[in-house]
Design a protein around this motif. Structure first.
Motif, mmCIF file in Angstrom:
data_model
loop_
_atom_site.group_PDB
_atom_site.id
_atom_site.type_symbol
_atom_site.label_atom_id
_atom_site.label_comp_id
_atom_site.label_asym_id
_atom_site.label_seq_id
_atom_site.Cartn_x
_atom_site.Cartn_y
_atom_site.Cartn_z
ATOM 1 N N LEU A 131 0.811 -1.214 0.000
ATOM 2 C CA LEU A 131 0.000 0.000 0.000
ATOM 3 C C LEU A 131 0.846 1.265 0.000
ATOM 4 C CD1 LEU A 131 -2.761 -1.179 2.505
ATOM 5 C CD2 LEU A 131 -2.985 -0.876 0.038
ATOM 6 N N LEU A 132 2.100 1.157 -0.456
ATOM 7 C CA LEU A 132 2.985 2.317 -0.545
ATOM 8 C C LEU A 132 3.228 2.935 0.821
ATOM 9 C CD1 LEU A 132 1.441 3.859 -3.779
ATOM 10 C CD2 LEU A 132 3.647 2.673 -3.616
ATOM 11 N N ASP A 133 3.264 2.091 1.857
ATOM 12 C CA ASP A 133 3.504 2.585 3.210
ATOM 13 C C ASP A 133 4.925 3.134 3.331
ATOM 14 O OD1 ASP A 133 0.979 1.914 4.362
ATOM 15 O OD2 ASP A 133 1.605 -0.183 4.401
ATOM 16 N N PRO A 134 5.089 4.358 3.865
ATOM 17 C CA PRO A 134 6.440 4.916 3.991
ATOM 18 C C PRO A 134 7.386 4.065 4.817
ATOM 19 C CG PRO A 134 4.790 6.645 4.236
ATOM 20 C CD PRO A 134 4.043 5.337 4.210
ATOM 21 N N PHE A 135 6.883 3.370 5.863
ATOM 22 C CA PHE A 135 7.786 2.560 6.682
ATOM 23 C C PHE A 135 8.316 1.355 5.904
ATOM 24 C CE2 PHE A 135 3.366 1.558 8.001
ATOM 25 C CZ PHE A 135 3.274 0.232 7.610
ATOM 26 N N THR A 136 7.551 0.852 4.936
ATOM 27 C CA THR A 136 8.066 -0.220 4.091
ATOM 28 C C THR A 136 9.158 0.309 3.176
ATOM 29 O OG1 THR A 136 5.948 -1.393 4.157
ATOM 30 C CG2 THR A 136 7.455 -1.969 2.372
ATOM 31 N N ALA A 137 8.955 1.489 2.616
ATOM 32 C CA ALA A 137 9.989 2.094 1.775
ATOM 33 C C ALA A 137 11.266 2.321 2.563
ATOM 34 C CB ALA A 137 9.478 3.405 1.189
ATOM 35 N N ARG A 138 11.148 2.790 3.810
ATOM 36 C CA ARG A 138 12.349 3.010 4.622
ATOM 37 C C ARG A 138 13.052 1.704 4.934
ATOM 38 N NH1 ARG A 138 8.932 7.099 6.863
ATOM 39 N NH2 ARG A 138 8.182 5.682 8.493
ATOM 40 N N ALA A 139 12.277 0.640 5.185
ATOM 41 C CA ALA A 139 12.891 -0.667 5.430
ATOM 42 C C ALA A 139 13.670 -1.134 4.207
ATOM 43 C CB ALA A 139 11.823 -1.691 5.806
ATOM 44 N N MET A 140 13.127 -0.919 3.018
ATOM 45 C CA MET A 140 13.822 -1.303 1.797
ATOM 46 C C MET A 140 15.047 -0.421 1.579
ATOM 47 S SD MET A 140 10.662 -2.233 -0.765
ATOM 48 C CE MET A 140 11.720 -3.203 -1.846
ATOM 49 N N ARG A 141 14.926 0.852 1.875
ATOM 50 C CA ARG A 141 16.065 1.764 1.762
ATOM 51 C C ARG A 141 17.248 1.275 2.585
ATOM 52 N NH1 ARG A 141 15.087 7.051 5.037
ATOM 53 N NH2 ARG A 141 15.402 5.470 6.685
ATOM 54 N N ASP A 142 16.958 0.726 3.764
ATOM 55 C CA ASP A 142 18.003 0.374 4.710
ATOM 56 C C ASP A 142 18.457 -1.073 4.605
ATOM 57 O OD1 ASP A 142 17.713 2.967 5.636
ATOM 58 O OD2 ASP A 142 16.367 2.402 7.279
ATOM 59 N N THR A 143 17.901 -1.835 3.676
ATOM 60 C CA THR A 143 18.247 -3.251 3.518
ATOM 61 C C THR A 143 19.249 -3.418 2.385
ATOM 62 O OG1 THR A 143 16.060 -3.952 4.310
ATOM 63 C CG2 THR A 143 17.332 -5.546 3.027
ATOM 64 N N PRO A 144 20.411 -4.022 2.636
ATOM 65 C CA PRO A 144 21.383 -4.237 1.549
ATOM 66 C C PRO A 144 20.775 -5.072 0.432
ATOM 67 C CG PRO A 144 22.394 -4.630 3.704
ATOM 68 C CD PRO A 144 20.923 -4.495 3.943
ATOM 69 N N ALA A 145 20.995 -4.662 -0.799
ATOM 70 C CA ALA A 145 20.444 -5.385 -1.951
ATOM 71 C C ALA A 145 21.216 -5.014 -3.199
ATOM 72 C CB ALA A 145 18.962 -5.056 -2.138
ATOM 73 N N ASP A 146 21.300 -5.961 -4.110
ATOM 74 C CA ASP A 146 21.917 -5.737 -5.418
ATOM 75 C C ASP A 146 20.880 -5.475 -6.499
ATOM 76 O OD1 ASP A 146 24.736 -6.425 -4.638
ATOM 77 O OD2 ASP A 146 23.774 -8.343 -4.177
ATOM 78 N N LEU A 147 19.642 -5.931 -6.245
ATOM 79 C CA LEU A 147 18.536 -5.821 -7.197
ATOM 80 C C LEU A 147 17.266 -5.554 -6.400
ATOM 81 C CD1 LEU A 147 19.386 -9.171 -9.005
ATOM 82 C CD2 LEU A 147 20.022 -6.900 -9.865
ATOM 83 N N ILE A 148 16.404 -4.693 -6.903
ATOM 84 C CA ILE A 148 15.176 -4.359 -6.179
ATOM 85 C C ILE A 148 14.009 -4.356 -7.167
ATOM 86 C CG2 ILE A 148 13.970 -2.626 -4.787
ATOM 87 C CD1 ILE A 148 16.706 -1.564 -3.921
#
Length: 391
Positions: free
Chosen positions: A217-234
Motif C-alpha cells: 500500500l505504498l507505506d512509507p515505513f516499508t519504503a524506509r525498510a527497503m532503503r536500509d536493507t542491503p540489496a543488489d537488485l530491487i
C-alpha cells in the motif's frame, strides 16, 4: 536398544537465517520478522502485522553432514470462520539447492479471522511441534529449511545427528522484492513454490521477500525498510492492493509512488530497480474497489464493488494504475537510467488466464505461480532483462 541418534542441539541465531529483517526473542524462542521493529511500531492494522510475521521466503541456511534433522517450532496458523481448517504449513528442506524433503508441524496456535473486512480475529493457543527430516544424503552439504510462507513460526530448537555451522556466503546477488499477496505466496503449495522463490532459483539470486498479503500500500515505513536493507537488485510489484482496498485516488497515488521510489533511492541510488504493475485480474481491470468476498455457492471468490463510472473522478482500476506507473517510470528514467518498468500482464495475461484461471478471481493456483515465476525469470533475469548479469 535405542535407534535414536546422538542429538546435537544448535541454537538458531541470526547468522543462520536468510530472508528476514529482524528477529524477536519470545518466550518460546525466536520469531523472524520481515519488517524491522521501527516499522512494526507504525503498522496500522492486523492484516499487515500478521503478514509481515509470516516468514515467506525466510529460511535457515547451514552446512552439515547430518542425515536426520529436527526443527522444533511453534506455528500460528490462520483460519477463517465458517471454512474448513487450513492444512498444516509445509517446511521445505533443500540440499545443495534442490528440494530433498518436506515436513509439517501439527498443532500450534490457530488465529481465526472472524471478519474478513476488519480482520478481527480470535486466537486459540496450542502446543509446539517438530518438523522431522530423515534419510538425507551423507557427507558435507548445504542445507536450507524454508519456513511455511503463511504460518507465523517461532523457532525453538534445531537438532541434528552431526555438527552444524552457518552457511557460507553464496556470493550470489541479493534480490529485494516487495509486493502483495501473490508475491507473499497466496495459494502456492509450499514455500519454495511461491513465484518469487521460483524466479530467484532460476535467476541464481538470494531472495529477500517483502511480499505482504493485502498490504502493498505504498507505506512509507516499508519504503524506509527497503532503503536500509542491503540489496543488489530491487523490484516493486505495485497497484493491486491500492485498487482492491480502495485506499486512495489517482491524486494521492501518483505522489505516493514518487515518494516510495525517492525513499528507496536514498539508500540505493544506482541499484537496478524494477517497477512491476499488476498481473491480469479481470474483476478489477476496469472496476474500482473495494474488493469484497463472494461466498455464493460456498466457494470463496472475490468481486469488485466500485462503480466504473467514477474512474473519471480519480477512482483507481488496474488499467488506470498500469498507465500511471508506466508514465511515472518513463518520466523518472531521464534522471534514473537504472529504473525499469514491466507490465504485469507480461507475467500473467489473457492467454495465461484462459489456460490457468484464478480460482478465487484474484490469486493464481500453484501452476499459476510457476507460470509467473518462469516468465519473471525469463524477462527480468534473462538475456537483455533489467537484472541480467553483465557480460
Amino acid at each position: 536398544m535405542s535407534t535414536e541418534p546422538d542429538w546435537i542441539t544448535t541454537p538458531v541465531t541470526a547468522d543462520m537465517l536468510r530472508g528476514s529483517l529482524d528477529l524477536e526473542a519470545t518466550a518460546q524462542g525466536l520469531l523472524p520478522h520481515r519488517l524491522p521493529a521501527r516499522a512494526r511500531r507504525q503498522i496500522p492494522d492486523n492484516q499487515l502485522a500478521m503478514a509481515e510475521a509470516q516468514p515467506s521466503g525466510v529460511r535457515l541456511a547451514f552446512r552439515t553432514r547430518a542425515t536426520t534433522i529436527e526443527l522444533d517450532a511453534l506455528p500460528t496458523k490462520r483460519a477463517y470462520r465458517g471454512f474448513p481448517a487450513p492444512a498444516d504449513g509445509v517446511y521445505d528442506l533443500l540440499v545443495d539447492g534442490r528440494l530433498a524433503a518436506q515436513a509439517t508441524v501439527p498443532g500450534g496456535n490457530v488465529r481465526t479471522i472472524v471478519d474478513m473486512v476488519t480482520q478481527a480475529a480470535e486466537l486459540r493457543e496450542g502446543p509446539a511441534g517438530t518438523a522431522r527430516f530423515t534419510g538425507l544424503p551423507a557427507g558435507d552439504k548445504n542445507v536450507e529449511i524454508w519456513l511455511p510462507h503463511t504460518e507465523i513460526t517461532e523457532l525453538i530448537a534445531l537438532r541434528t545427528d552431526a555438527p552444524v555451522e552457518p552457511a557460507r556466503d553464496s556470493g550470489r546477488r541479493v534480490w529485494l522484492h516487495h509486493g502483495s499477496s501473490i508475491s507473499h505466496g497466496s495459494n502456492a503449495a509450499h514455500p519454495t513454490a511461491i513465484w518469487p522463490a521460483l524466479a530467484a532459483a532460476q535467476g541464481g539470486v538470494e531472495l529477500v521477500n517483502l511480499g505482504f498479503s493485502g498490504s502493498a500500500l505504498l507505506d512509507p515505513f516499508t519504503a524506509r525498510a527497503m532503503r536500509d536493507t542491503p540489496a543488489d537488485l530491487i523490484s516493486l510489484k505495485l497497484g493491486i492492493n491500492v485498487v482492491n482496498g480502495d485506499v486512495m485516488r489517482l491524486r494521492a497515488f501518483t505522489p505516493a509512488v514518487h515518494g516510495f521510489l525517492d525513499t528507496i533511492r536514498e539508500g540505493h541510488p544506482a541499484t537496478p530497480l524494477l517497477v512491476v504493475s499488476p498481473i491480469l485480474c479481470p474483476v478489477q481491470e476496469d472496476t474500482p474497489g473495494p474488493l469484497a468476498p463472494d461466498l455464493d455457492g460456498g466457494t470463496l471468490r472475490f468481486k469488485a464493488t466500485g462503480d466504473p463510472a467514477e474512474r473519471a473522478a480519480g477512482r483507481l482500476t488496474l488499467n488506470v494504475v498500469r498507465d500511471e506507473l508506466a508514465r511515472i517510470v518513463e518520466q523518472r528514467t531521464a534522471d534514473d537510467p537504472n529504473l525499469h518498468y514491466l507490465d504485469g500482464r507480461d507475467l500473467y495475461g489473457e492467454t495465461d488466464y484462459a489456460e490457468l484461471p484464478l480460482p478465487d478471481e484474484v490469486h493464481p493456483d500453484p501452476a499459476g505461480h510457476r507460470r509467473i515465476g518462469e516468465n519473471f525469470a525469463r524477462l527480468v533475469f534473462g538475456a537483455g532483462g533489467p537484472f541480467a548479469t553483465c557480460g
